[in-house]
Scaffold this active site. Structure first.
Site, short mmCIF file in Angstrom:
data_model
loop_
_atom_site.label_atom_id
_atom_site.label_comp_id
_atom_site.label_asym_id
_atom_site.label_seq_id
_atom_site.Cartn_x
_atom_site.Cartn_y
_atom_site.Cartn_z
N LYS A 139 0.79 -1.16 0.17
CA LYS A 139 -0.06 0.06 0.09
C LYS A 139 0.83 1.27 -0.06
O LYS A 139 1.87 1.07 0.76
CB LYS A 139 -0.88 0.03 0.92
N THR A 140 0.44 2.08 -0.87
CA THR A 140 1.34 3.42 -1.08
C THR A 140 0.28 4.58 -0.57
O THR A 140 -0.86 4.61 -0.61
CB THR A 140 1.85 3.66 -2.51
N LYS B 163 -8.08 7.37 -1.00
CA LYS B 163 -9.43 7.77 -0.51
C LYS B 163 -10.04 8.91 -1.22
O LYS B 163 -10.35 10.03 -0.56
CB LYS B 163 -9.06 8.20 1.08
P1 5BU Z 1 -0.06 2.07 10.79
O1 5BU Z 1 1.46 2.77 10.64
O2 5BU Z 1 0.15 0.86 10.97
O3 5BU Z 1 -0.78 2.83 11.83
O4 5BU Z 1 -0.57 2.59 9.41
C1 5BU Z 1 -1.72 2.25 8.84
C2 5BU Z 1 -1.82 2.96 7.51
O5 5BU Z 1 -3.22 2.44 7.11
C3 5BU Z 1 -1.81 4.43 7.21
O6 5BU Z 1 -1.21 4.42 5.89
C4 5BU Z 1 -3.26 4.93 7.20
O7 5BU Z 1 -3.26 5.92 6.21
C5 5BU Z 1 -3.83 3.77 6.77
N1 5BU Z 1 -5.30 3.53 7.39
C6 5BU Z 1 -5.54 3.62 8.72
O8 5BU Z 1 -4.66 3.57 9.30
N2 5BU Z 1 -6.78 3.37 9.18
C7 5BU Z 1 -7.89 3.46 8.42
O9 5BU Z 1 -9.02 3.27 8.86
C8 5BU Z 1 -7.76 3.44 6.94
C9 5BU Z 1 -6.22 3.65 6.38
BR1 5BU Z 1 -9.29 3.54 5.90
#
Ligand code: 5BU
Length: 384
Positions: free
Chosen positions: A35-36, A68
């Site tokens: 995912k980017t 998004k």
């Molecule tokens: P983390 O570092 O594992 O907390 O990153 C989570 C990723 O998933 C981050 O890129 C968020 O933008 C993305 N995300 C999220 O955390 N929660 C959500 O509900 C959604 C996307 Br939709």
């Protein structure tokens, strides 16, 4: 997923192309999806995208741009296909909110269909024309990337000198893919980006337009798995590059504390997904949302994939002290077991848990094992 025994999506939230590509290469063997957030990568260009596609084909993962989308249909089409990022050109998966209304889904679907058909059509034209691309694309491995990810730029996308010499400012010298792309942009009244112009000037032949065509299979459906069992160079090669297809995840629930997603809103997402089964591949959600009907004639069963962010494991060696519950900015975490077995999610999305580890590849392997064990446990218990 089954070939790689992985239901892990790495959220590669880093800010430079080289860090992104290095992570993708190191963790590639362990992940099903990368995912980017291309808009946080300061030097993201079409070259980054092409290098990412080369790594995706090499390691057998799909790229998911976590864009998004959330605007009126006309705007999201332009955001998806144009601008500096050209997401539809290189990301097989992206996601959207439906709070503007379900038209956003139909609009993205139409844009995706146009991009796919333009790329497939132009590629066919090139192959028929017998250009030097024959044999690439469908499982080919032209311009094999170098082992240094930062070197991928040159190895993966810069054309041979002959092509450079032929390439000029005049449109009549453009390759078929560029012409198709230009027609597509014109149809959508989307201006060519500065990135395009500089890329053309630099004689990097229509990178943005041919990335997909050279790095994705012409087929729009996945190849049949040639072999079962653990991933090996042979089985991944048999899988071939990702199919030339685009899919959408609907944002049905979020992981963050006190978010505004209600059960009624989530139900609207499910309804929108069911209306677009050919394009919506699933949800970003905190629980499985599929409805499976017992017996025949009870309506079409759902078969949507659920991808779940907000996943973290306790640091290695500290498992007995319990999990990580969140960060200081509203993120909430669950373990892979919790989201996959107890909540019916399919793919776990992990960012900082892997990215910030001392050895991201080793940590990705740990997450992969935990998440895959949980997935098998759920599937073997015949739970949806
Ligand atoms: P983390 O570092 O594992 O907390 O990153 C989570 C990723 O998933 C981050 O890129 C968020 O933008 C993305 N995300 C999220 O955390 N929660 C959500 O509900 C959604 C996307 Br939709």
């Amino acid at each position: 997923m089954s070939l790689k025994r992985s239901n892990l999506c790495l959220s590669a939230d880093v800010t430079t192309s080289s860090a992104l590509l290095r992570l993708a290469d190191a963790c590639g063997p362990h992940i099903a999806v990368l995912k980017t957030h291309a808009d946080i990568v300061g030097d993201f260009t079409a070259r980054t995208a092409a290098a990412l596609q080369a790594l995706a084909a090499r390691h057998g993962f799909l790229v998911f741009e976590d864009r998004k989308f959330g605007d009126i249909g006309h705007t999201v089409q332009m955001q998806y296909t144009g601008g500096p990022l050209r997401i539809a050109d290189w990301a097989p998966i992206t996601n959207a909110h439906i709070f503007p209304g379900p038209a956003v889904v139909a609009s993205l679907e139409a844009a995706a269909a146009q991009v796919v058909s333009a790329a497939v059509c132009s590629r066919r034209t090139e192959i028929t024309g017998g250009d030097d691309g024959a044999g690439r694309g469908d499982g080919g491995s032209d311009a094999e990337p170098a082992s240094d990810p930062t070197g991928f730029f040159d190895a993966a996308v810069v054309p041979p000198p002959a092509a450079e010499e032929e390439y000029g400012e005049e449109h009549e010298h453009e390759d078929a893919a560029t012409r198709a792309r230009r027609a597509h942009l014109a149809a959508h009244q989307i201006a060519e980006s500065p990135l395009d112009r500089s890329a053309r000037k630099a004689s990097v032949v229509s990178i943005a337009t041919t990335i997909s065509a050279t790095r994705e299979s012409l087929s729009t459906s996945p190849s049949a798995l040639a072999a079962a069992g653990p991933a090996s160079p042979e089985s991944l090669a048999a899988l071939g590059p990702p199919p030339m297809a685009r899919g959408l995840l609907l944002l049905a629930q979020m992981s963050s504390a006190d978010n505004a997603f209600t059960p009624a809103y989530t139900a609207l997402c499910v309804a929108a997904a069911r209306k677009h089964r050919g394009f919506v591949m699933g949800y970003v959600a905190q629980e499985g949302l599929n409805e499976v009907h017992e017996g025949e004639g009870e309506g079409e069963n759902d078969n949507f994939i659920t991808m779940t962010p907000g996943v973290a494991l306790p640091p290695r060696g500290q498992e007995e002290h319990g999990g990580v519950t969140g960060d200081a900015q509203g993120q909430r975490y669950n373990t892979p077991w919790r989201v996959v077995v107890e909540r019916g999610c399919d793919v776990v999305i992990v960012g900082r848990g892997i990215v910030n580890a001392e050895d991201p590849a080793e940590e990705a392997q740990r997450y992969r094992e935990e998440a895959w064990t949980a997935y098998l446990a759920r599937v073997r218990a015949h739970r949806p």
